[in-house]
Scaffold this active site. Structure first.
Site, PDB file in Angstrom:
ATOM      1  CD  GLU A 185      -3.087  -0.989   0.382  1.00  0.00           C
ATOM      2  OE1 GLU A 185      -3.251  -0.033  -0.587  1.00  0.00           O
ATOM      3  OE2 GLU A 185      -4.089  -1.782   0.284  1.00  0.00           O
ATOM      4  CD  GLU A 243     -14.138   4.879  -2.933  1.00  0.00           C
ATOM      5  OE1 GLU A 243     -13.770   4.367  -2.034  1.00  0.00           O
ATOM      6  OE2 GLU A 243     -14.504   3.762  -3.787  1.00  0.00           O
ATOM      7  NE  ARG A 247     -11.634   6.879   0.825  1.00  0.00           N
ATOM      8  CZ  ARG A 247     -12.041   6.807   2.136  1.00  0.00           C
ATOM      9  NH1 ARG A 247     -12.562   7.669   2.603  1.00  0.00           N
ATOM     10  NH2 ARG A 247     -11.317   6.033   3.069  1.00  0.00           N
ATOM     11  CG  ASN A 251     -10.597   1.269  -5.028  1.00  0.00           C
ATOM     12  OD1 ASN A 251     -10.560  -0.008  -4.651  1.00  0.00           O
ATOM     13  ND2 ASN A 251     -11.311   1.987  -4.248  1.00  0.00           N
ATOM     14  CG  HIS A 258     -11.001  -6.057  -3.803  1.00  0.00           C
ATOM     15  ND1 HIS A 258     -11.358  -4.873  -3.797  1.00  0.00           N
ATOM     16  CD2 HIS A 258     -10.011  -5.959  -2.620  1.00  0.00           C
ATOM     17  CE1 HIS A 258     -11.090  -4.028  -2.628  1.00  0.00           C
ATOM     18  NE2 HIS A 258      -9.937  -4.707  -1.867  1.00  0.00           N
TER      19      HIS A 258
HETATM   20  N1  GLY Z   1      -8.403   1.788   1.147  1.00  0.00           N
HETATM   21  C1  GLY Z   1      -9.123   2.526   0.286  1.00  0.00           C
HETATM   22  C2  GLY Z   1      -9.685   3.949   0.690  1.00  0.00           C
HETATM   23  O1  GLY Z   1      -9.658   4.095   1.962  1.00  0.00           O
HETATM   24  O2  GLY Z   1     -10.381   4.515  -0.045  1.00  0.00           O
END
Ligand code: GLY
Length: 378
Positions: A185, A243, A247, A251, A258
């Site tokens: 990450e 999001e 945001r 991803n 995923h």
């Molecule tokens: N882990 C992705 C987010 O927090 O939007």
């Protein structure tokens, strides 16, 4: 450090984030200041509870504090566990005067966060991340969720914490593969927002692979890098907490990640899936002309230097992966959408959209090129 008042990071967030070695000793004080309450429900998994949860719970008044545990593992991030925890809090007598303190990795942060988000329509929440992944990603930004058989994080809520307390010393008890997985990450944060940060992460990747053996100042450097990642994430979520657009760049790598996790029944670490997902999604960006050739190899290089996987596992069926991408939260009208980089530190934002539709054919070809026989970057 107990009694001393640590300074939070200066971030554009409506809550305080502390990041400092030893700050775990001030969690009681920080929680009482950020979220004064009568009762404290500390939620952890059984492994982390023994290592850290019990000591953290002991910072609160014993007669008004209870430690609730679930078994460890992503497979526990379910609606059933959410219901069990919620019922246990109700039986204990928790009310709106209760603060939830989540002590654990991303699974606990998301699960306990969802309990806090929904219990009597919302309790204050203090996030105490104990994995690198949770420190740099899951604990900041207010996302809470549980998984469903269709996909990860599909039932959840936005619920900002009242405070986030990051103590990098907690990483000392983390298994090496889990630490390394969280580093994916941090590589992502460099790719999506900050080329100099990417270089700093790349420089440190070998130390992560060797678990600090080659870096005498490992603790200080990882603390600096965690702070860098938190700043990048904070800037993104401050601009788009729900999001709606920007945001989605967080991803990057995750649509494929995923899908891989789901096809493999969550039997690999999330960050390992993100590592291979970033390389495959960078290949998609190259093949549709968003990014110059070489971006996927630059990301594969960073990933491999950290000892993370850059290729998909042998034997995984590409059609299964493609089908799994259609359940992604960014999918619209059944078509998967991807948040893709133009280069290191720059994401695609055509017409203000931070995720683009990509045909299954293009995705399949990128996945094929990311298979177990793909060339190594280093
Ligand atoms: N882990 C992705 C987010 O927090 O939007």
């Amino acid at each position: 450090m107990a009694g001393a008042h640590p300074d939070p990071l200066a971030l554009p967030l409506p809550y305080s984030v502390y990041c400092r070695a030893g700050v775990r000793q001030c969690i009681g004080e920080i929680a009482q200041r950020a979220a004064p309450s009568h009762r404290v429900a500390v939620i952890s998994d059984s492994a982390v509870a023994r290592l850290h949860g019990e000591a953290i719970a002991a910072q609160f008044p014993a007669d008004r504090t209870r430690l609730f545990t679930v078994p460890p593992g992503e497979q526990e991030k379910t609606r059933n566990r959410w219901a069990e925890l919620t019922d246990a809090l109700l039986e204990w007598g928790a009310g709106r005067d209760t603060t939830v303190v989540a002590v654990g990795g991303g699974v606990i942060g998301d699960l306990a966060g969802f309990v806090a988000a929904t219990f009597m329509r919302g309790l204050p929440l203090v996030q105490v991340p104990t994995t690198l992944l949770a420190m740099v990603d899951a604990s900041v930004g207010g996302k809470t969720a549980v998984d469903t058989p269709v996909g990860k994080n599909l039932v959840g809520a936005f619920h900002n914490p009242s405070a986030v307390v990051i103590d990098p010393e907690l990483l000392d008890t983390l298994p090496h593969d889990v630490l390394r997985s969280g580093f994916a990450e941090m590589i992502k944060h460099g790719v999506i927002a900050d080329a100099p940060y990417f270089d700093a992460v790349l420089h440190f990747a070998g130390a992560v692979r060797d678990h600090g053996a080659s870096a005498p100042n490992f603790a200080a450097t990882i603390t600096t890098l965690i702070t860098g990642s938190v700043r990048i994430k904070a800037d993104v979520v401050a601009a788009d907490s729900r999001e709606g657009g920007l945001r989605q760049i967080l991803n990057f790598g995750h649509t494929i990640a995923h899908a891989v996790e789901r096809v493999l029944n969550f039997e690999l670490l999330h960050g390992d899936a993100v590592a291979m997902g970033m390389v495959a999604e960078a290949r998609i960006a190259e093949s549709i002309g968003l990014a110059r050739e070489g971006l996927s190899m630059a990301i594969a290089d960073a990933v491999e230097r950290a000892g993370l996987p850059s290729r998909l596992p042998a034997g995984i069926r590409l059609d299964d992966l493609i089908a799994a991408t259609h359940g992604d939260k960014k999918a619209r009208g059944g078509a998967a959408r991807y948040s893709l980089p133009r280069g290191i530190g720059a994401m695609e934002a055509a017409e203000g959209k931070w995720a683009v539709a990509v045909t299954d054919e293009v995705v399949k070809s990128a996945l094929h090129a990311s298979g177990p026989d793909a060339p190594s970057a280093i």
